[in-house]
Design a protein around this motif. Structure first.
Motif, short mmCIF file in Angstrom:
data_model
loop_
_atom_site.label_atom_id
_atom_site.label_comp_id
_atom_site.label_asym_id
_atom_site.label_seq_id
_atom_site.Cartn_x
_atom_site.Cartn_y
_atom_site.Cartn_z
N PRO A 46 1.80 2.31 5.19
CA PRO A 46 2.86 2.66 4.23
C PRO A 46 4.10 1.78 4.33
CG PRO A 46 1.90 4.65 5.15
CD PRO A 46 1.33 3.50 5.93
N ASP A 47 4.43 1.30 5.53
CA ASP A 47 5.61 0.46 5.69
C ASP A 47 5.32 -1.02 5.47
OD1 ASP A 47 4.15 -0.09 7.95
OD2 ASP A 47 5.66 0.64 9.38
N ASP B 44 -1.19 9.10 6.09
CA ASP B 44 -1.35 7.75 5.56
C ASP B 44 -1.22 6.67 6.63
OD1 ASP B 44 -1.70 8.71 3.03
OD2 ASP B 44 0.37 8.38 2.39
N TRP B 45 -0.81 7.05 7.83
CA TRP B 45 -0.52 6.05 8.87
C TRP B 45 -1.76 5.78 9.71
CZ3 TRP B 45 4.23 3.63 9.00
CH2 TRP B 45 5.15 4.13 8.09
N PHE B 46 -2.81 5.44 8.99
CA PHE B 46 -4.13 5.17 9.56
C PHE B 46 -4.72 4.07 8.71
CE2 PHE B 46 -8.66 6.78 8.90
CZ PHE B 46 -9.18 6.00 9.91
N VAL B 47 -4.85 2.88 9.28
CA VAL B 47 -5.31 1.70 8.53
C VAL B 47 -6.76 1.43 8.87
CG1 VAL B 47 -4.92 -0.77 8.15
CG2 VAL B 47 -2.96 0.76 8.51
N PHE B 48 -7.61 1.32 7.82
CA PHE B 48 -9.03 1.06 8.02
C PHE B 48 -9.59 0.41 6.76
CE2 PHE B 48 -8.80 4.90 5.76
CZ PHE B 48 -10.04 5.30 5.29
N TYR B 49 -10.92 0.27 6.69
CA TYR B 49 -11.53 -0.52 5.62
C TYR B 49 -11.30 0.04 4.22
CZ TYR B 49 -15.18 2.94 6.65
OH TYR B 49 -15.84 4.11 6.91
N ASN B 50 -10.98 1.35 4.11
CA ASN B 50 -10.70 1.93 2.80
C ASN B 50 -9.20 2.04 2.52
OD1 ASN B 50 -13.24 2.22 1.78
ND2 ASN B 50 -13.53 4.30 2.54
#
Length: 202
Positions: A79-80, A68-74
């Protein structure tokens, strides 16, 4: 490091590739920052370009601390809650930042040692797109409390065999947050980068 000339507003220190700088050494209260990324693309191709920004949140082993520690357009928020993506800009037209990421440094999980900022070209191989047709790309970091730009890195290397660019990293070092302007291109697409950084893709 040189101070850029001209332009309006506060312009941050201009960095060269690999010229690491501390963000917090002289600004102990720095917490909320905006990471802005921008670019221009060739307009004479039949299929419009769609460049995307992603953030990989890595542990000490240079892998994500969880899928989950991957931030992108979807998935626009980590998480934090420390990293928030502005959402997908599908054209890159106009002046200023094309996509932005807000980061609250004090909320970043203690397990996270590094935030890696990547720009990928959506569906690049199928569309015949690459960074040889991209120009004026940059990453900048703004202190949101004062709206002051702290640093800026203008990319200078654009290659036709590159479809993704590791633009920069914000990382912990001796109780400081530092920035490393990376500017390394790769032939890996987003899937390849997920594998590189340990994200298990369903």
């Amino acid at each position: 490091m040189t101070q850029p000339q001209g332009g309006s507003g506060s312009v941050g220190v201009s960095l060269k590739k690999g010229q690491k700088v501390s963000l917090t050494k002289f600004n102990n209260n720095l917490d909320n920052i905006l990471v802005g990324l921008g670019w221009d693309t060739a307009q004479n191709t039949g299929i419009p370009y769609d460049l995307d920004v992603e953030v990989f949140m890595l542990g000490a082993n240079d892998k994500v601390i969880g899928d989950d520690w991957f931030v992108f357009y979807n998935k626009l928020t980590s998480p934090d809650g420390s990293v928030v993506h502005s959402g997908d800009n599908r054209t890159g037209f106009g002046e200023g930042d094309d996509e932005t990421i807000k980061v609250q440094l004090s909320k970043v999980s203690p397990q996270v040692q590094k935030l890696v900022f990547v720009v990928t070209i959506d569906d690049a191989v199928a569309r015949g797109h690459n960074f040889g047709q991209v120009s004026n790309a940059y990453i900048r970091i703004v202190d949101l409390s004062s709206n002051r730009e702290l640093v800026r890195y203008n990319l200078t290397e654009y290659y036709p065999n590159v479809i993704s660019m590791v633009v920069g990293e914000i990382y912990r070092y001796n109780n400081e947050w530092k920035f490393n302007p990376v500017g390394d291109g790769t032939a890996d697409d987003l899937m390849g980068l997920c594998i590189r950084y340990g994200v298990r893709v369903q």
